[in-house]
Scaffold this motif. Structure first.
Motif, short mmCIF file in Angstrom:
data_model
loop_
_atom_site.label_atom_id
_atom_site.label_comp_id
_atom_site.label_asym_id
_atom_site.label_seq_id
_atom_site.Cartn_x
_atom_site.Cartn_y
_atom_site.Cartn_z
N PHE A 6 0.86 -1.19 0.00
CA PHE A 6 0.00 0.00 0.00
C PHE A 6 0.90 1.24 0.00
N GLY A 7 0.98 1.91 -1.17
CA GLY A 7 1.89 3.05 -1.30
C GLY A 7 3.17 2.58 -1.95
N ALA A 8 3.08 2.26 -3.26
CA ALA A 8 4.23 1.68 -3.95
C ALA A 8 5.14 2.77 -4.51
N GLY A 9 5.83 3.44 -3.60
CA GLY A 9 6.83 4.43 -4.00
C GLY A 9 8.20 3.78 -3.91
N ALA A 10 9.21 4.57 -3.49
CA ALA A 10 10.59 4.08 -3.50
C ALA A 10 10.75 2.81 -2.64
N ILE A 11 10.36 2.90 -1.39
CA ILE A 11 10.58 1.78 -0.46
C ILE A 11 9.64 0.61 -0.76
N GLY A 12 8.36 0.91 -0.96
CA GLY A 12 7.37 -0.15 -1.19
C GLY A 12 7.67 -0.93 -2.46
N VAL A 30 -0.97 -0.98 -4.47
CA VAL A 30 -1.91 0.15 -4.56
C VAL A 30 -1.05 1.39 -4.84
N CYS A 31 -1.29 2.00 -5.99
CA CYS A 31 -0.51 3.18 -6.39
C CYS A 31 -1.34 4.45 -6.17
N ARG A 32 -0.77 5.58 -6.46
CA ARG A 32 -1.53 6.83 -6.49
C ARG A 32 -1.08 7.59 -7.74
N SER A 33 -0.16 8.57 -7.59
CA SER A 33 0.18 9.36 -8.78
C SER A 33 0.94 8.54 -9.83
N ASN A 34 1.56 7.43 -9.41
CA ASN A 34 2.30 6.63 -10.40
C ASN A 34 1.44 5.52 -11.01
N GLN A 108 7.92 2.46 7.66
CA GLN A 108 7.88 3.93 7.65
C GLN A 108 8.82 4.45 8.73
N ASN A 109 9.30 5.66 8.54
CA ASN A 109 10.10 6.29 9.58
C ASN A 109 9.20 6.91 10.64
N GLY A 110 9.76 7.17 11.81
CA GLY A 110 9.05 7.98 12.79
C GLY A 110 8.54 7.22 13.99
N ILE A 132 17.10 0.98 6.82
CA ILE A 132 18.07 2.05 6.48
C ILE A 132 18.33 2.07 4.98
N THR A 133 17.55 1.28 4.24
CA THR A 133 17.68 1.29 2.78
C THR A 133 17.58 2.71 2.24
N SER A 134 18.36 2.99 1.20
CA SER A 134 18.24 4.29 0.56
C SER A 134 17.73 4.08 -0.86
N ALA A 135 16.54 4.61 -1.15
CA ALA A 135 15.92 4.40 -2.46
C ALA A 135 15.15 5.66 -2.85
N ALA A 136 14.87 5.80 -4.15
CA ALA A 136 14.13 6.97 -4.63
C ALA A 136 13.31 6.59 -5.86
N MET A 283 6.39 17.52 4.73
CA MET A 283 7.50 16.79 5.35
C MET A 283 6.96 15.95 6.50
N GLU A 284 7.66 14.86 6.81
CA GLU A 284 7.20 13.98 7.91
C GLU A 284 7.56 14.60 9.27
N LEU A 285 7.08 15.82 9.50
CA LEU A 285 7.48 16.56 10.70
C LEU A 285 6.85 15.97 11.97
N1 LIG Z 1 13.24 6.40 0.46
C1 LIG Z 1 14.10 6.00 1.37
O1 LIG Z 1 15.30 5.84 1.10
C2 LIG Z 1 13.64 5.69 2.78
C3 LIG Z 1 14.53 5.06 3.65
C4 LIG Z 1 14.10 4.69 4.91
C5 LIG Z 1 12.81 4.96 5.31
N2 LIG Z 1 11.97 5.59 4.45
C6 LIG Z 1 10.60 5.85 4.92
O2 LIG Z 1 9.73 4.98 4.19
C7 LIG Z 1 8.44 5.59 4.01
C8 LIG Z 1 8.14 5.64 2.51
O3 LIG Z 1 9.10 6.51 1.92
P1 LIG Z 1 9.36 6.56 0.35
O4 LIG Z 1 10.65 7.28 0.18
O5 LIG Z 1 9.18 5.25 -0.26
O6 LIG Z 1 8.18 7.54 -0.09
P2 LIG Z 1 7.58 7.72 -1.55
O7 LIG Z 1 8.61 7.38 -2.58
O8 LIG Z 1 6.93 9.04 -1.58
O9 LIG Z 1 6.49 6.56 -1.63
C9 LIG Z 1 5.24 6.64 -0.98
C10 LIG Z 1 4.23 6.20 -2.00
O10 LIG Z 1 2.97 6.07 -1.34
C11 LIG Z 1 2.00 6.62 -2.21
N3 LIG Z 1 0.79 6.96 -1.47
C12 LIG Z 1 0.62 7.89 -0.51
N4 LIG Z 1 -0.65 7.91 -0.08
C13 LIG Z 1 -1.30 6.98 -0.80
C14 LIG Z 1 -2.64 6.54 -0.83
N5 LIG Z 1 -3.57 7.09 -0.06
N6 LIG Z 1 -2.97 5.56 -1.71
C15 LIG Z 1 -2.06 5.01 -2.53
N7 LIG Z 1 -0.76 5.39 -2.54
C16 LIG Z 1 -0.39 6.36 -1.69
C17 LIG Z 1 2.67 7.82 -2.81
O11 LIG Z 1 1.95 8.29 -3.92
P3 LIG Z 1 2.11 9.83 -4.41
O12 LIG Z 1 3.33 9.82 -5.28
O13 LIG Z 1 0.86 10.11 -5.13
O14 LIG Z 1 2.29 10.68 -3.18
C18 LIG Z 1 4.03 7.21 -3.13
O15 LIG Z 1 4.02 6.51 -4.36
C19 LIG Z 1 8.55 6.97 4.67
O16 LIG Z 1 8.08 6.91 5.99
C20 LIG Z 1 10.07 7.24 4.67
O17 LIG Z 1 10.48 8.13 5.70
C21 LIG Z 1 12.34 5.96 3.19
#
Ligand SMILES: NC(=O)c1ccc[n+]([C@@H]2O[C@H](COP(=O)([O-])OP(=O)(O)OC[C@H]3O[C@@H](n4cnc5c(N)ncnc54)[C@H](OP(=O)(O)O)[C@@H]3O)[C@@H](O)[C@H]2O)c1
Length: 328
Positions: A6-12, A30-34, A108-110, A132-136, A283-285
């Protein structure tokens, strides 16, 4: 086995694409903008460790209600959205997707991210994960895996036999596909690991935004910034150890090791919060600063460095939003 990201961005998408290499495991997203990009062409993953590969999820849903309509009994629902409780309570979107067989996994972080899920699904197994994975995801559907795969899982709010077996199974699936540093922690140690990661995030992320886009190595090479960063890490870890009643485990990096490692990081490596700020995104404030401050205060433990950054960034974010609305 059926797994839903759920939320297939960088990490998912990164972890989903790895899990999908297992035989007899269907990984859906489950995607959103992608959504359109992924539905049409799947994901392209580039990784120094795993090479470049394509991944077409078993099913690609535009939103949670589409996933509900599929009527599947999910084994794992992995939540990897950004944790933004000030924007939305994502736990409500999982309604109808969680059965007795489902474990909810939160990558998720936090701090405090599990609470809404535990309240809404009191009988579900919840696995809290820190990576601690780093992805984008620089472009819809393109996932860059930069470094590391390490991920730790722990049950929330406490350990149980059911959670342990769900945890072990997931770790086993990851280790079979090359993520060999996935491991389980007891529930309380996992929470301390969350605080430890928050100490790092709270030091680097807000400071990079507030210091006009400074990268990680430059922040720790400047004497005044170094003092500030060390102050933040010490402050957060000090409160974390008091709140959890645990000593700093030997397998956790010390503040000195964290800062030394940042000194060696490549020039131009920036914390992800800076990317959110520059893209005009929230931001994840709350989960990195607000919740830790609140939990500390409830026990009479103040974190003045954190509170200052929280107040400044929250106000900067709100002011920017107001100004952009008034320009519309
Ligand atoms: N990236 C890293 O290297 C990293 C490392 C360690 C921890 N983390 C943590 O891992 C978590 C995810 O980070 P990320 O970098 O993967 O973020 P991200 O790339 O922004 O991925 C989040 C994904 O979730 C989608 N999303 C949000 N709300 C949604 C909804 N209601 N329904 C469907 N999809 C939804 C977003 O879509 P939209 O594009 O439409 O917003 C986006 O594709 C965060 O808590 C982050 O702090 C990240």
């Amino acid at each position: 086995m059926e797994i839903l990201i759920f939320g297939a961005g960088a990490i998912g998408a990164f972890y989903g694409s790895r899990l999908a290499f297992n035989k007899n495991v269907n990984v859906s997203v489950v995607c959103r903008s992608n959504y359109q990009a992924v539905k049409t062409a799947g994901f392209s993953i580039t990784s120094q460790q795993f090479g470049n590969y394509e991944w077409s999820p078993a099913r690609t849903f535009a939103n949670a209600s589409e996933a509900r309509k599929a009527g599947l009994n999910w084994d794992y629902v992995i939540v990897s959205t950004k944790a933004l409780p000030d924007v939305s309570d994502d736990s409500q979107l999982l309604a109808g997707l969680i059965s007795e067989r489902t474990a909810i996994v939160l990558i998720q972080n936090g701090i405090g991210i599990e609470e809404p899920y535990a309240r809404r699904f009191p009988r579900a197994v919840i696995l809290s994960a820190v990576t601690i994975t780093s992805a984008a995801q620089p472009k819809h559907g393109s996932i860059q895996h930069h470094r590391w795969t390490k991920i730790n899982f722990g049950a929330y709010p406490g350990d149980s036999q059911q959670a342990t077996s769900k945890n072990n199974l997931l770790i086993d699936l990851l280790s079979k596909v090359g993520v060999d540093d996935a491991s389980a922690f007891p529930a309380q140690k996992l929470q301390l690991l969350r605080w430890h990661k928050v100490a790092i995030n709270a030091a680097f992320n807000p400071s990079s935004v507030l210091s006009y886009e400074t990268d990680n190595p430059s922040m720790v090479h400047d004497a005044d910034m170094y003092e500030h960063m060390k102050g933040v890490i010490d402050e957060v870890l000090g409160v974390a150890l008091k709140l959890t009643g645990l000593p700093l485990p030997k397998d956790f990096a010390t503040p000195q090791q964290i800062l030394d490692s940042a000194k060696k990081s490549p020039k131009g490596s920036f914390p992800s919060m800076l990317g959110d700020w520059k893209r005009n995104q929230k931001m994840e404030l709350e989960v990195i600063l607000g919740n830790p401050i609140k939990l500390g205060r409830e026990k009479g433990l103040d974190m003045p460095r954190l509170q200052t950054m929280y107040a400044l960034l929250k106000t900067a974010q709100a002011t920017r939003e107001q100004r952009s609305e008034s320009r519309l």
